[in-house]
Enzyme design. Structure first.
Site, PDB file in Angstrom:
ATOM      1  N   TYR A  96      14.838   9.373 100.296  1.00  0.00           N
ATOM      2  CA  TYR A  96      15.681  10.449  99.757  1.00  0.00           C
ATOM      3  C   TYR A  96      16.055  10.135  98.304  1.00  0.00           C
ATOM      4  O   TYR A  96      15.935  10.994  97.411  1.00  0.00           O
ATOM      5  CB  TYR A  96      16.934  10.573 100.627  1.00  0.00           C
ATOM      6  CG  TYR A  96      17.934  11.608 100.180  1.00  0.00           C
ATOM      7  CD1 TYR A  96      17.731  12.962 100.433  1.00  0.00           C
ATOM      8  CD2 TYR A  96      19.104  11.241  99.507  1.00  0.00           C
ATOM      9  CE1 TYR A  96      18.659  13.917 100.036  1.00  0.00           C
ATOM     10  CE2 TYR A  96      20.035  12.185  99.114  1.00  0.00           C
ATOM     11  CZ  TYR A  96      19.808  13.517  99.374  1.00  0.00           C
ATOM     12  OH  TYR A  96      20.723  14.468  98.979  1.00  0.00           O
ATOM     13  N   LYS A 132      15.168  12.201  94.836  1.00  0.00           N
ATOM     14  CA  LYS A 132      16.204  12.740  93.945  1.00  0.00           C
ATOM     15  C   LYS A 132      16.075  12.159  92.532  1.00  0.00           C
ATOM     16  O   LYS A 132      16.386  12.827  91.542  1.00  0.00           O
ATOM     17  CB  LYS A 132      17.591  12.490  94.533  1.00  0.00           C
ATOM     18  CG  LYS A 132      17.840  13.255  95.840  1.00  0.00           C
ATOM     19  CD  LYS A 132      17.712  14.770  95.651  1.00  0.00           C
ATOM     20  CE  LYS A 132      18.155  15.540  96.873  1.00  0.00           C
ATOM     21  NZ  LYS A 132      18.100  16.995  96.660  1.00  0.00           N
TER      22      LYS A 132
END
Ligand SMILES: NC(=O)c1ccc[n+]([C@@H]2O[C@H](COP(=O)([O-])OP(=O)(O)OC[C@H]3O[C@@H](n4cnc5c(N)ncnc54)[C@H](O)[C@@H]3O)[C@@H](O)[C@H]2O)c1
Length: 252
Positions: free
Chosen positions: A155, A159
């Site tokens: 994740y 990002k």
């Protein structure tokens, strides 16, 4: 009203930050195409946009599917009559310890969080350039674009990619009058982590370590997205605005 008669596409707008953004965009005068994989909840967001006196149109589907991205752009440009603002918000967490992490989850997280933002931004930008019209892109990143946390390596990587994409596209698209920025939320009370929070020790710890003393609400992020989509932000591009109550200001 800062966005009167603008037309926006918001992905992941069936819930959380995306839904709050769709509603606030409408409150500022924009019509909104509501994209999400959850069809019924997307319809409900479109209804909430309608309740603000603006047109809301739900487009159901997975942002990993190019045909779905094309439908989002078509819904705005053909059915609503234009496109001014793209909010790349759909995201997935895919948490898990690195040692057990499945590569299928890695691919899904990258595809939803990074690849889809790239692909949809390209479609929108091509339309703006062909039409010789200015455009706005607001990407939703995360504090994890900059700060590591356990169990979210993929994740966080996705990002960080969004953050760099924001700079790179801002540079390449500036000559065409297209402005690209991102927001990086801290912990926000949404479906993504409602179960993890909910008055637990984790929430308490987060609150203790946040100078402003609370977890974020979807509207905290939506307000900043509306600002970045508006004329008030017309000399800002390539930036990532951290919205985390001061959580990342000091070491702890
Ligand atoms: N909640 C937080 O603490 C937090 C913190 C930092 C960043 N973010 C980011 O904010 C964005 C919005 O998340 P949220 O917190 O509102 O969570 P949420 O789960 O409430 O909303 C995410 C939305 O994206 C949709 N979605 C997920 N995968 C999709 C796909 N493949 N295709 C289409 N739609 C899809 C979901 O159905 C959901 O409606 C995400 O990009 C997330 O990474 C959230």
């Amino acid at each position: 009203m800062r966005l009167k008669n603008k037309i926006a596409v918001v992905t992941g707008a069936a819930d959380g930050i995306g839904r709050a953004t769709a509603v606030l965009l409408a409150r500022e005068g924009a019509d909104v195409v509501v994209g999400d994989i959850q069809a019924a909840a997307a319809e409900e967001t479109a209804r909430l946009v309608g309740a603000e006196g603006r047109r809301g149109m739900a487009v159901a589907g997975d942002v990993r599917d190019r045909a779905v991205l094309e439908r989002l752009v078509d819904a705005a440009t053909r059915e609503m009559g234009g496109l001014d603002i793209l909010v790349n918000n759909a995201g997935t967490l895919g948490a898990g310890h690195f040692l057990q992490y499945e590569m299928e989850t890695f691919d899904r997280v990258m595809a939803v969080n990074a690849r889809a933002q790239f692909e949809l931004s390209q479609m929108a930008a091509r339309w703006w350039v062909a039409q010789k019209r200015p455009g706005r892109i607001v990407n939703v990143a995360s504090v994890n674009a900059e700060f590591a946390m356990k169990d979210v390596a993929a994740y966080a990587m996705s990002k960080a990619a969004v953050r760099m994409m924001t700079k790179a596209l801002a540079l390449e698209l500036a000559p065409f009058g297209i402005i690209v920025n991102a927001v990086a939320p801290g912990t926000v009370r949404t479906g993504m982590n409602r179960e993890m929070l909910g008055g637990t020790r984790l929430e308490q710890r987060w609150v203790e370590r946040t100078p402003l003393g609370r977890v974020g609400e979807p509207e905290d992020i939506a307000k900043a997205i509306v600002f970045l989509a508006s004329e008030d932000a017309s000399y800002i591009t390539g930036q990532t605005l951290f919205i985390e109550g001061g959580r990342t200001l000091y070491m702890h």
